[in-house]
Motif scaffolding. Structure first.
Motif, PDB file in Angstrom:
ATOM      1  N   SER A 146      39.695 -11.394  23.331  1.00 24.82           N
ATOM      2  CA  SER A 146      39.907 -10.038  22.870  1.00 24.82           C
ATOM      3  C   SER A 146      38.789  -9.171  23.192  1.00 24.82           C
ATOM      4  CB  SER A 146      39.503 -10.215  21.240  1.00 24.82           C
ATOM      5  OG  SER A 146      40.778 -10.995  20.405  1.00 24.82           O
ATOM      6  N   VAL A 147      39.156  -7.842  23.228  1.00 27.05           N
ATOM      7  CA  VAL A 147      38.451  -6.797  23.633  1.00 27.05           C
ATOM      8  C   VAL A 147      38.481  -5.679  22.686  1.00 27.05           C
ATOM      9  CG1 VAL A 147      37.915  -5.034  25.394  1.00 27.05           C
ATOM     10  CG2 VAL A 147      38.552  -7.206  25.892  1.00 27.05           C
ATOM     11  N   ALA A 165      30.676  -5.119  28.475  1.00 27.09           N
ATOM     12  CA  ALA A 165      30.907  -4.622  29.578  1.00 27.09           C
ATOM     13  C   ALA A 165      31.476  -3.282  29.664  1.00 27.09           C
ATOM     14  CB  ALA A 165      31.828  -5.756  30.435  1.00 27.09           C
ATOM     15  N   ARG A 166      31.708  -2.776  31.016  1.00 28.69           N
ATOM     16  CA  ARG A 166      32.368  -1.373  30.954  1.00 28.69           C
ATOM     17  C   ARG A 166      33.909  -1.492  31.358  1.00 28.69           C
ATOM     18  NH1 ARG A 166      31.518   4.028  30.926  1.00 28.69           N
ATOM     19  NH2 ARG A 166      29.189   3.533  30.635  1.00 28.69           N
ATOM     20  N   ALA A 167      34.816  -1.167  30.562  1.00 31.80           N
ATOM     21  CA  ALA A 167      36.070  -1.636  31.059  1.00 31.80           C
ATOM     22  C   ALA A 167      36.479  -0.416  32.352  1.00 31.80           C
ATOM     23  CB  ALA A 167      37.260  -1.265  29.927  1.00 31.80           C
ATOM     24  N   VAL A 168      37.228  -1.356  33.456  1.00 31.06           N
ATOM     25  CA  VAL A 168      37.597  -0.351  34.489  1.00 31.06           C
ATOM     26  C   VAL A 168      39.131   0.066  34.351  1.00 31.06           C
ATOM     27  CG1 VAL A 168      37.794  -0.607  37.103  1.00 31.06           C
ATOM     28  CG2 VAL A 168      35.699  -1.519  35.860  1.00 31.06           C
ATOM     29  N   GLY A 169      39.756  -0.957  34.088  1.00 23.38           N
ATOM     30  CA  GLY A 169      41.297  -0.792  33.953  1.00 23.38           C
ATOM     31  C   GLY A 169      42.061  -1.854  34.405  1.00 23.38           C
ATOM     32  N   ILE A 170      43.527  -1.793  34.304  1.00 22.95           N
ATOM     33  CA  ILE A 170      44.110  -2.984  34.620  1.00 22.95           C
ATOM     34  C   ILE A 170      44.479  -3.381  36.094  1.00 22.95           C
ATOM     35  CG2 ILE A 170      45.230  -3.030  32.285  1.00 22.95           C
ATOM     36  CD1 ILE A 170      47.782  -2.295  33.804  1.00 22.95           C
ATOM     37  N   ASN A 171      44.876  -4.669  36.538  1.00 29.90           N
ATOM     38  CA  ASN A 171      45.341  -4.749  37.945  1.00 29.90           C
ATOM     39  C   ASN A 171      46.647  -4.882  37.729  1.00 29.90           C
ATOM     40  OD1 ASN A 171      45.847  -7.246  36.893  1.00 29.90           O
ATOM     41  ND2 ASN A 171      43.802  -8.204  37.648  1.00 29.90           N
ATOM     42  N   ASP A 172      47.287  -5.374  39.069  1.00 32.54           N
ATOM     43  CA  ASP A 172      48.844  -5.128  39.053  1.00 32.54           C
ATOM     44  C   ASP A 172      49.433  -6.402  38.296  1.00 32.54           C
ATOM     45  OD1 ASP A 172      48.877  -2.921  40.708  1.00 32.54           O
ATOM     46  OD2 ASP A 172      49.072  -4.252  42.659  1.00 32.54           O
ATOM     47  N   THR A 173      48.590  -7.257  37.852  1.00 33.74           N
ATOM     48  CA  THR A 173      49.397  -8.177  36.890  1.00 33.74           C
ATOM     49  C   THR A 173      48.942  -8.066  35.370  1.00 33.74           C
ATOM     50  OG1 THR A 173      47.506  -9.616  37.679  1.00 33.74           O
ATOM     51  CG2 THR A 173      49.596  -9.814  38.850  1.00 33.74           C
ATOM     52  N   GLY A 174      48.210  -6.918  35.057  1.00 35.77           N
ATOM     53  CA  GLY A 174      48.017  -6.695  33.650  1.00 35.77           C
ATOM     54  C   GLY A 174      46.505  -7.093  32.993  1.00 35.77           C
ATOM     55  N   THR A 219      30.245  -6.049  34.592  1.00 38.68           N
ATOM     56  CA  THR A 219      28.991  -6.224  33.697  1.00 38.68           C
ATOM     57  C   THR A 219      27.766  -5.683  34.737  1.00 38.68           C
ATOM     58  OG1 THR A 219      28.679  -8.367  34.776  1.00 38.68           O
ATOM     59  CG2 THR A 219      30.047  -8.095  32.824  1.00 38.68           C
ATOM     60  N   LYS A 220      26.544  -5.949  34.262  1.00 38.28           N
ATOM     61  CA  LYS A 220      25.289  -5.661  35.210  1.00 38.28           C
ATOM     62  C   LYS A 220      25.514  -6.263  36.402  1.00 38.28           C
ATOM     63  CE  LYS A 220      22.495  -4.635  31.316  1.00 38.28           C
ATOM     64  NZ  LYS A 220      21.033  -5.258  30.633  1.00 38.28           N
ATOM     65  N   ARG A 259      39.195   2.588  28.852  1.00 37.59           N
ATOM     66  CA  ARG A 259      38.811   2.858  30.208  1.00 37.59           C
ATOM     67  C   ARG A 259      37.765   3.640  30.321  1.00 37.59           C
ATOM     68  NH1 ARG A 259      42.391   5.580  35.184  1.00 37.59           N
ATOM     69  NH2 ARG A 259      41.442   4.767  37.050  1.00 37.59           N
ATOM     70  N   GLY A 260      36.786   2.966  31.246  1.00 36.26           N
ATOM     71  CA  GLY A 260      35.565   3.890  31.179  1.00 36.26           C
ATOM     72  C   GLY A 260      34.490   3.914  30.073  1.00 36.26           C
ATOM     73  N   GLN A 261      35.142   2.965  29.147  1.00 37.16           N
ATOM     74  CA  GLN A 261      34.275   2.890  27.786  1.00 37.16           C
ATOM     75  C   GLN A 261      33.548   1.356  27.831  1.00 37.16           C
ATOM     76  OE1 GLN A 261      34.060   5.142  25.731  1.00 37.16           O
ATOM     77  NE2 GLN A 261      35.268   6.208  27.257  1.00 37.16           N
ATOM     78  N   GLU A 262      32.453   1.349  27.121  1.00 38.45           N
ATOM     79  CA  GLU A 262      31.707   0.029  26.786  1.00 38.45           C
ATOM     80  C   GLU A 262      32.490  -0.637  25.641  1.00 38.45           C
ATOM     81  OE1 GLU A 262      29.032  -0.855  28.350  1.00 38.45           O
ATOM     82  OE2 GLU A 262      29.181   0.762  29.582  1.00 38.45           O
ATOM     83  N   VAL A 263      33.134  -2.085  25.972  1.00 40.81           N
ATOM     84  CA  VAL A 263      33.726  -2.791  25.232  1.00 40.81           C
ATOM     85  C   VAL A 263      32.924  -3.879  25.090  1.00 40.81           C
ATOM     86  CG1 VAL A 263      35.852  -1.774  26.264  1.00 40.81           C
ATOM     87  CG2 VAL A 263      35.065  -3.885  27.215  1.00 40.81           C
ATOM     88  N   LYS A 264      33.268  -4.708  23.797  1.00 45.20           N
ATOM     89  CA  LYS A 264      32.700  -5.875  23.520  1.00 45.20           C
ATOM     90  C   LYS A 264      33.957  -7.183  24.136  1.00 45.20           C
ATOM     91  CE  LYS A 264      30.234  -6.290  20.009  1.00 45.20           C
ATOM     92  NZ  LYS A 264      29.823  -6.308  18.508  1.00 45.20           N
TER      93      LYS A 264
END
Length: 325
Positions: free
Chosen positions: A317-318, A289-298, A304-305, A274-279
């Motif tokens: 995969s992330v 992209a930057r990970a924001v978090g999960i939604n209610d279904t996971g 992205t920009k 969360r909040g990190q740059e991921v591939k």
């Protein structure tokens, strides 16, 4: 009877007389003595004193049906234990039981696996005497599309159980790896059998690195264990019981909501991405992209920009831009 005698010994502050146990179980003194001798052979330190009875002096890290059943305090999760000294895979055994009418909440545990596997069919190292290899059999009534969310529920349950037993606060690498200090502690693999609009059964396999002190060369920089992180040996039965307790509570809440709304905030707090740059690794595309978090279904929300995207675990995969996390 063996599991119950062990439970009574653990709960007692003093001695349990042989006659008390005979009366409780309606068996002979010889039958009680035989169980005590079996427990001694498994490594339990039990003191026997004439006219006083039996007292448990020490419990090593024994993994057995009796040990697990004596620890589990749930209503249904892990109350029925199937234990193997060695088997191919607890997921395989649980799926076989699922096909044959196995009971909801049955827990399959092995001291050693010879055909363990992780996500995407990768092999899972399964040495004896140090780890937890277990699979929970479930028979949900909700739609098959909701079953993958159970993997995330289990991840939260494992992190919280580890904190309860060891004091370590780990994190989750989306969707289902439990990590500590950037290294993997636990993997979770969910599989299911379905028909159109109906689940026959779901199995959730959990592999936790508990008391390992070394790892194979190819993974030693990516994996860790609870013993390496705490410096102390951990009783696996206690940790299994804690995982079952946490998962049962979350599962019963999930049955009411049929989504992750009740644990979403908790999961996101534990999410190391969360909040990190991921591939993001898609079958025919790769981007950062930057990970924001999960939604209610996971699903994982990434930014992205240009826009926000929703990532589905079964398709991509992330991982971290510079490594595993």
């Amino acid at each position: 009877m063996k599991s119950e005698i062990l439970r009574l010994l653990k709960e007692s502050d003093g001695y349990l007389s042989g006659q008390q146990l005979c009366d409780y179980f309606q068996v002979s003194r010889t039958a009680v003595w035989k169980v005590i001798e079996q427990l001694k052979k498994e490594g339990y330190q039990i003191q026997a004193v004439r006219n006083k009875g039996y007292r448990l002096m020490g419990s090593p890290d024994v993994l057995s049906k009796a040990e697990i059943e004596s620890m589990v305090q749930t209503k249904w999760a892990g109350r029925q234990v199937v234990y193997y000294e060695e088997t191919d895979s607890t997921n395989i055994r649980a799926k076989d039981a699922g096909e044959k009418g196995g009971e909801h909440g049955s827990l399959f545990v092995a001291e050693r696996q010879v055909a363990g596997k992780g996500r995407r069919g990768r092999g899972w190292e399964s040495p004896a005497g140090t780890s937890i290899y277990m699979t929970l059999l479930l028979r949900p009534t909700f739609l098959p599309v909701k079953a993958p969310q159970l993997t995330l529920l289990m991840a939260v349950a494992v992190v919280e159980a580890i904190r309860q037993v060891t004091g370590l606060t780990g994190g989750i690498k989306w969707p289902n790896d439990v990590v500590f200090n950037g290294k993997k502690l636990c993997g979770i693999l969910t599989e299911m059998s379905t028909e159109i609009g109906f689940i026959n059964y779901v199995v959730i396999g959990v592999g936790i690195n508990v008391n390992q002190e070394t790892f194979p060369e190819e993974i030693k920089d990516k994996a860790t264990s609870l013993k390496l992180e705490t410096g102390a040996g951990i009783r696996r039965g206690e940790l299994i019981a804690a995982v079952m307790e946490r998962f049962e509570a979350y599962y019963e809440t999930f049955l009411k909501t049929e989504d992750l709304s009740a644990v979403r905030a908790r999961y996101n707090r534990l999410l190391v991405n969360r909040g990190q740059e991921v591939k993001v690794l898609e079958p025919d595309n790769e981007y950062e992209a930057r990970a924001v978090g999960i939604n209610d279904t996971g699903e994982l929300i990434v930014r992205t920009k240009d826009a926000e995207k929703t990532i589905y675990a079964g398709e991509v995969s992330v991982r971290g831009v510079y490594g595993y996390v």
